[in-house]
Design a protein around this motif. Sequence first.
Motif: not given
Length: 393
Positions: A79-91, A109-119
């Motif tokens: 069970d490892v963290p599973f991240f999805i990079i999507s074109d469509h995201v809503n609440d 669109q915010q992939l680079q910033y979020n990966l470096q910060k969150r991953l």
Amino acid sequence: MENQSSTVALIAADELLIQAAGKLNIPGCTILQFENGIDLSNNWSKKKLNIVAILSRSEIIGPNGISLKHALQARKFADVPFFIISDHVNDHLKAIALKEGIADIFHKQQLQYNLQKRLPFIISNWHHIKTNNAVSGQSAYKIPLEKRIFDVVFSSLALLLLSPVLLITALAVRLESKGPVFYYSLRVGTGYKIFKFFKFRSMYVNADARLKDLKHLNQYGAAAETEKVDTAGFRCDDCKQMGTSCQASLYADKHSWCEKQYALTRKASAGAAFIKIKDDPRITRVGKILRNTSMDELPQLVNVLIGDMSIVGNRPLPLYEAEKLTTDKYAQRFIAPAGITGLWQVEKRGKSAEMSEEERLMLDNTYAENHSLLNDFRLIFRTIPALFQKENV
């Protein structure tokens, strides 16, 4: 040969994800790319990879999204963290994904910033996060007790009384063409839940593989084709008539576009969400009879009995249709029971005018807003005469 170094797995990576992952600074971690979930699964087992995170370029309900996460869990992988990079995201979609165990969802669109910060943070603290995570926001829909009791009683009695018909139908399907009597496809139901949707087989074997060659016959796609426009710089029709520049223009390099026309173009290029082909050549002769009488739907009583669906509700959709309905406007149809029959079937079946995609979605949303056991009974009584109409829905 065992690989003991920590590995971050990229699934179906495009150039954007590859570039973003290449800039990650996680000491001791290597980046490996895999074409799909099968490729990942095979290499994970064979090479005994020490995978610490998975980044999947997929829609949330796509084949490499939540369903892949469940498939890996079923095969007892770590069970490892599973991240999805999507074109469509809503609440709404995000709440569903987090509830299903997805670590996080990133918009491209915010992939680079979020990966470096969150991953790196999530990888380092995954054990604590997964044991203490509580999803806030909209809770998943749960079928009311009285409706569930009705579904179980109705489906059980129907399966018992119709057992001779089911046997005769199964024999007819098998005698006409080789292949399994029953057919199942993955469908998306309530709360974007993915399940196996059972029907009597009404098409020749490998019919799904032929779908891409027949999309030009899609009745729902005809309207979208007429909306296509030249994108090499234009004004909307209203502004042309006025002889003025568009009041809400979009600019890129030396070109400008009207925002109104740009929205129409994007909608047209996305294609139709639903697929329906008149006189579909993939359907067998027995299958045509089954569809015109809706007898191909009878195995769905098993889906109702086990709780995947209800007798009345919005039609569960194939993955390729559901992944196009992820905006807040259309996601509402999934906050309701999935059913064998519903509002749009009885409203339009047998009428001469074809139902547009927008009309069908409007009826689905209307049912989601107003469904009740009393209204379900009304729809059931309206379904019975609708079954004898010629129109095949």
